[in-house]
Design an enzyme around this catalytic site. Structure first.
Site, PDB file in Angstrom:
ATOM      1  N   ALA A 111      -5.187  -4.890  -0.787  1.00 52.53           N
ATOM      2  CA  ALA A 111      -6.467  -4.499  -1.399  1.00 52.53           C
ATOM      3  C   ALA A 111      -6.414  -4.611  -2.932  1.00 52.53           C
ATOM      4  O   ALA A 111      -5.363  -4.380  -3.508  1.00 52.53           O
ATOM      5  CB  ALA A 111      -6.784  -3.054  -1.002  1.00 52.53           C
ATOM      6  N   GLY A 113      -8.027  -7.464  -2.458  1.00 56.12           N
ATOM      7  CA  GLY A 113      -8.140  -8.647  -1.613  1.00 56.12           C
ATOM      8  C   GLY A 113      -8.149 -10.003  -2.302  1.00 56.12           C
ATOM      9  O   GLY A 113      -8.349 -11.016  -1.626  1.00 56.12           O
ATOM     10  N   GLY A 114      -7.932 -10.034  -3.606  1.00 54.76           N
ATOM     11  CA  GLY A 114      -7.968 -11.319  -4.320  1.00 54.76           C
ATOM     12  C   GLY A 114      -7.081 -12.365  -3.658  1.00 54.76           C
ATOM     13  O   GLY A 114      -7.497 -13.508  -3.429  1.00 54.76           O
ATOM     14  N   ARG A 138      -9.136   1.757  -1.201  1.00 57.65           N
ATOM     15  CA  ARG A 138      -9.021   0.368  -1.665  1.00 57.65           C
ATOM     16  C   ARG A 138      -9.380  -0.616  -0.548  1.00 57.65           C
ATOM     17  O   ARG A 138      -9.845  -1.725  -0.800  1.00 57.65           O
ATOM     18  CB  ARG A 138      -7.621   0.105  -2.202  1.00 57.65           C
ATOM     19  CG  ARG A 138      -7.388   0.809  -3.546  1.00 57.65           C
ATOM     20  CD  ARG A 138      -5.978   0.633  -4.031  1.00 57.65           C
ATOM     21  NE  ARG A 138      -5.609  -0.717  -4.353  1.00 57.65           N
ATOM     22  CZ  ARG A 138      -5.682  -1.263  -5.557  1.00 57.65           C
ATOM     23  NH1 ARG A 138      -6.126  -0.555  -6.584  1.00 57.65           N
ATOM     24  NH2 ARG A 138      -5.312  -2.503  -5.769  1.00 57.65           N
ATOM     25  N   ASP A 178       2.680  -8.271  -2.485  1.00 60.09           N
ATOM     26  CA  ASP A 178       2.188  -8.135  -3.859  1.00 60.09           C
ATOM     27  C   ASP A 178       2.300  -6.644  -4.169  1.00 60.09           C
ATOM     28  O   ASP A 178       1.344  -5.887  -4.032  1.00 60.09           O
ATOM     29  CB  ASP A 178       0.741  -8.637  -3.920  1.00 60.09           C
ATOM     30  CG  ASP A 178       0.215  -8.731  -5.335  1.00 60.09           C
ATOM     31  OD1 ASP A 178       1.008  -9.039  -6.239  1.00 60.09           O
ATOM     32  OD2 ASP A 178      -0.991  -8.488  -5.539  1.00 60.09           O
ATOM     33  N   CYS A 231       3.018  -7.290 -11.085  1.00 56.94           N
ATOM     34  CA  CYS A 231       2.430  -7.582 -12.397  1.00 56.94           C
ATOM     35  C   CYS A 231       3.127  -6.696 -13.437  1.00 56.94           C
ATOM     36  O   CYS A 231       2.473  -6.072 -14.253  1.00 56.94           O
ATOM     37  CB  CYS A 231       0.920  -7.415 -12.382  1.00 56.94           C
ATOM     38  SG  CYS A 231       0.374  -5.776 -11.907  1.00 56.94           S
TER      39      CYS A 231
END
Ligand SMILES: C[S@@+](CC[C@H](N)C(=O)[O-])C[C@H]1O[C@@H](n2cnc3c(N)ncnc32)[C@H](O)[C@@H]1O
Length: 455
Positions: A111, A113-114, A138, A178, A231
């Site tokens: 979430a 969801g990109g 999310r 991710d 990230c």
């Protein structure tokens, strides 16, 4: 921009003589990016229709930069689900995963969801994506994005990774992790993340990242691949996690990632040179924010491999007949269009989904929500029309962008129509579906979902 002192001294250690260049980027705005939703439109057609020469994101075949003046999130094509706004560096993990049509893929921390959207478009109709996240709040955004972009090949779960492993077993060709992280790479885009950061932040995330990575081996087929991405710049959350994983799993190898101009190698720790095969993205070296990406391949069996017995779905013939009647009246397609999936009904809702180990885990969404069967009638969903093409609709009102009724429809208002119509009408813009309306003579009632409207 004020950045935490301890963060800066860590970055000085990592970047050495490049540190001065790095720190300068925080005086500038971050880059804005979008991806074309190739499940609905080709890149070429989208660019032609927009009539703008967008600069390409070098590492993503359907990714582009855009500027504020374009107001992309207010553009009718945004409402038609033709684009997804995404930070440019965040487009790379899925590129690195190198999705092939028809594969079975798991996006474990999905979430909003990109990356799931990017994977689903690459998989095509014969592929399956299982998208999971543990946070219900999310997940809502994930469901909305999947519906609005008309994606039909996704099973959405809200489970702990352990529960998924216990249900699916080694079912997946590819897995994306991710991971939740301390978010240092996003400080420029999201200054509140910098304010929340504390020096023990990375340590807290390391435990979480390890617990997620503990489950992936059980979920992956032999010869399957994992992309682990964050990230953040923290070595413990990046190379540290991979090094820890490789020590526990001798049957995995690090795969060299294709590095685009400006990408850096991963950092060697504990004498493990293979970690250099990972990629680091720094904002002073490319037009994008900070990211870490590492790809692993399962080269040998780790234990007994098993897969689930799918739970069989049953659907009432009467319900299917009601849906078929709707198709005959309003769509230029028949039931054979939906042939590769299974119909099933839950409460009053009719779905076209996938069979799976759903005696143990219950998907929040399984494939395409077709609509509702209620008192012998079928009420189509916004997801259904978003997944269709304008030419699939028997009755469509196709607006051009300068028609003021389009803008009123996007705001949720009732609109007028010259023709005298009755029943469901598909509303489109430049040949792309937006949502349903219900005609009563010259008046079209608005069925564009409340949360999707132009504000
Ligand atoms: C970096 S974000 C994912 C962003 C997403 N991949 C995208 O492209 O839109 C990390 C996600 O991990 C989720 N998460 C946190 N703990 C988790 C866990 N134990 N298992 C699965 N997901 C988890 C968070 O809710 C968060 O949505």
């Amino acid at each position: 921009m004020n950045l935490p002192e301890e963060f800066l001294s860590k970055m000085k250690e990592i970047l050495k003589e490049e540190f001065d260049q790095f720190i300068k980027v925080y005086d500038f705005d971050s880059y804005k990016g979008f991806r074309v939703n190739t499940a609905k439109v080709s890149v070429e057609e989208f660019i032609k229709k927009m009539g703008i020469e967008f600069e390409k994101v070098p590492w993503c075949k359907d990714g582009f930069y855009y500027t504020e003046e374009i107001r992309l999130s207010k553009h009718p094509y945004y409402f038609a689900g033709l684009v997804y706004i995404q930070e440019p560096s965040a487009m790379f993990p899925v590129e690195a995963l190198d999705i092939k049509e028809g594969e079975k893929v798991l996006d474990l921390c999905a979430a909003p969801g990109g990356k799931s959207i990017q994977i689903a478009a690459r998989l095509g109709q014969n592929g399956l994506l299982v998208s999971n996240d543990v946070k219900p709040s999310r997940i809502k955004a994930l469901v909305k994005n999947v519906e609005n972009l008309g994606l039909t090949n996704i099973v959405i779960l809200n489970n702990k990774p352990k529960e998924i492993a216990e249900s699916y077993g080694a079912y997946f060709d590819k897995i994306l992790v991710d991971a939740p992280c301390s978010g240092e790479g996003m400080f420029r885009k999201d200054p509140t993340a910098a304010k929340k950061w504390t020096s023990n932040h990375p340590e807290k995330y390391v435990n979480l990242q390890r617990s997620i990575m503990t489950e992936v081996d059980e979920l992956l087929k032999v010869d399957g691949e994992i992309v682990y991405s964050t990230c953040t710049f923290e070595v413990e959350e990046n190379e540290g996690i991979i090094d820890w994983f490789l020590k526990k799993h001798k049957n995995y190898e690090v795969v060299e990632i294709k590095k685009y101009e400006g990408f850096s190698d991963g950092i060697e720790i504990n004498g493990n040179e293979n970690l250099k095969k990972a990629a680091r993205i720094y904002p002073h070296r490319v037009k994008g924010e900070g990211h870490f990406i590492c790809k692993l391949k399962k080269v040998r069996e780790s234990g007994a491999e098993w897969t689930f017995q799918p739970q069989r779905f049953e659907v009432d013939r009467e319900d299917l007949k009601i849906f078929e009647k709707f198709c005959n009246k309003y769509l230029n397609i028949d039931l054979s269009y939906f042939k590769d999936r299974v119909f099933y009904k839950k409460a009053s809702k009719l779905y076209l989904g996938f069979e799976g180990p759903f005696d143990k885990i219950t998907p929040l969404r399984n494939g395409l929500l077709l609509g509702e069967v209620y008192k012998g009638r079928f009420y189509p969903s916004a997801h259904l029309i978003a997944s269709l093409k304008c030419e699939n609709l028997k009755v469509a009102i196709n607006f051009s962008q300068d028609d003021e009724r389009l803008w009123r429809y996007l705001k949720g208002e009732t609109i007028e129509n010259k023709e005298n119509l009755n029943g469901f009408v598909g509303i489109c813009v430049d040949g792309f579906t937006l949502g349903w309306g219900k005609a009563e003579g010259h008046i079209i009632k608005n069925y564009f979902p409340k949360g999707w409207r132009l504000e």
